[in-house]
Every structure is written in C-alpha cells, then in structure tokens.
Design an enzyme around this catalytic site. Structure first.
Site, PDB file in Angstrom:
ATOM      1  N   CYS A 178       0.855  -1.189   0.000  1.00  0.00           N
ATOM      2  CA  CYS A 178       0.000   0.000   0.000  1.00  0.00           C
ATOM      3  C   CYS A 178       0.888   1.235   0.000  1.00  0.00           C
ATOM      4  O   CYS A 178       1.636   1.466   0.957  1.00  0.00           O
ATOM      5  CB  CYS A 178      -0.906  -0.008   1.229  1.00  0.00           C
ATOM      6  N   CYS A 200      -4.941   6.387  -3.729  1.00  0.00           N
ATOM      7  CA  CYS A 200      -4.232   5.114  -3.619  1.00  0.00           C
ATOM      8  C   CYS A 200      -2.820   5.345  -4.136  1.00  0.00           C
ATOM      9  O   CYS A 200      -2.648   5.769  -5.287  1.00  0.00           O
ATOM     10  CB  CYS A 200      -4.937   4.029  -4.432  1.00  0.00           C
TER      11      CYS A 200
END
Length: 272
Positions: free
Chosen positions: A73, A217
């Site tokens: 991530c 993101c």
C-alpha cells in the site's frame, strides 16, 4: 485494552496497530473488518500491522476493509514510516520496510521532529501478464472490458488502468466492480480511471480491491503514471491529482519514486 493510531495520506485513512510484542490473539482478518467499519468500529480504508520482519527489522502488513491481506500500500507505507519515526521506533531518515511485495526503501523529509513528506522507492512495475497475474493468452498489453480499454500492471499488487475523457463523469461503482472482479484477474484487481490533463498532470479516481472507491491510492497513482507515460507520452515526472490530494510520481523507465505527505489524525484505545 487495545491501543491504535489513526492516520491518513491524501485522504486514504488507516488504523495502525503495533504488534511487535506479538500479544494479539485475534485474527487480523476479523480485527480489520471490525476496526474499519465506519459505523460500529473506528472507520478506515485499511489496517496496517507493525510486525517484526524476517529480512529487515520491521514489517508492514496491510489488511483491507473486507479483511483480505494486500501485498503493498503506497499511501499506507508513508503513514507507516512516519509512525516509526515519530513514535521513536526507528529514528532514521532512511528506512527499509519489509512488505509482501518486497523490501521498500524510504526517504523521510523531516523538519524539527516532524516528518513533512515521504519518498518511497516503489521498485520496477510489472507489465507481464503472467506475473501480475492476468490469465489471458490472446493479448498482452490491454483487455477490452465492455467499452473500456484496460491496461493491467502490478506495483507489487495488481492494478487495471483505464483512460477516460472525464473522471468525474465515470460510473465508478459500476465499472469498478466489474473490472475488480473480472474473470482474468485471479486475485481481483485495483482499478484506476485516468484523465490526461496535460503532459505534466493526470487526474485519477480509484476503485480499491476489497474496499471500493477511496480518496486516493499510492500504488494506484504509480500504476496510472507508468501507463500514462507508456501509452499517452506524458512526462517522466507527473503530478497525480486524486480526490484526497496530490502525489508526485517519477518513472524513469526502470524504477518508480512516489512522494507525498502523511498525517496523524488521532490516537485511541478500545476494549475488544
């Protein structure tokens, strides 16, 4: 008593749990589903577990809202690095953090005792379908899904990048669900809808695997920048505009550097 930190990076929010002493008896999958619930839990896009590493001292584990574990991530690792530094766990301006997508090298920009920005070496993108993975033998650069041309890519986790005229007009819930769960993606996929503003700037909306639409993101910004560079002749250094804020992504044809901020939101404790 259970202690946690709530953090966000470009509007992508996370709960950080310190598991260095291995005291947790809970399933991280179930814990993450509970904590991420915005009505009955703390509320977040995901949970980051601070664990002891095997290749480096510290490891980041990433769990999505639905309890699934992700490989990596980009926004999360910026929060994670700031957490390590400002909690005096790893007081270094350069860090190496173990993830399921490999070891990530981090550079912190620090003013006083505060991390104001974080640069992450995201490594090389993966474009080979077998390695992403994508199960399709007919073509090897894009998939045609309904009326969208979809470019698969991995930034340690799978992504599908689609170019659109106007990201604000896309039916992201409809197309996001279709592409995330498309038959050729065995591990499902994150989805990015990209609008080219100019050669220096792209605008992106993100549908995250196991979460839904999020404000940003980090790996998705990187995926969008690489595919834009390869197929839309944008510059190697791009500003990626996301709903939660902007990120800087540089792709030199080999490795990807991503830079952005991260912030503490609050500290908390709860009984579970």
């Amino acid at each position: 008593m259970f202690f946690f930190s709530k953090m966000q990076a470009a509007g992508n929010d996370f709960i950080i749990v310190n598991n260095l002493e291995n005291k947790f008896e809970y399933s991280f999958k179930l814990l993450s589903k509970f904590l991420c619930d915005r009505h009955f839990g703390v509320g977040a896009d995901g949970v980051l577990i601070l664990d002891n590493g095997t290749e480096t001292k510290y490891k980041m584990r990433v769990f999505n809202q639905d309890g699934t574990e992700a490989e990596m991530c980009g926004n999360g690792i910026r929060c994670f690095s700031k957490y390590l530094y400002e909690k005096n766990i790893l007081k270094k301006n350069e860090q190496e953090i173990e993830t399921l997508a490999g070891i990530k090298k981090i550079k912190l920009i620090v003013e006083g005792n505060t991390v104001v920005s974080v640069q992450v070496d995201m490594g090389k993108p993966t474009l080979n379908f077998n390695d992403i993975p994508v199960y399709c033998k007919d073509i090897d650069t894009y998939l045609q899904i309904e009326n969208l041309k979809v470019h698969p890519i991995s930034i340690g986790n799978p992504h599908a990048v689609c170019f659109v005229e106007n990201v604000d007009e896309i039916d992201i819930e409809r197309y996001g669900k279709i592409i995330e769960n498309y038959k050729y993606f065995p591990n499902k996929t994150n989805v990015e809808f990209v609008q080219i503003k100019n050669e220096n700037t792209i605008k992106v909306r993100v549908w995250e695997r196991g979460v839904g639409e999020t404000l940003s993101c980090g790996t998705g910004a990187c995926a969008s920048a690489v595919i834009s560079n390869l197929y839309k002749s944008t510059k190697s250094e791009l500003t990626v505009e996301l709903r939660g804020g902007n990120l800087k992504v540089n792709y030199d044809g080999e490795k990807i550097l991503m830079q952005g901020s991260a912030e503490f939101v609050y500290e908390g404790e709860m009984n579970i």
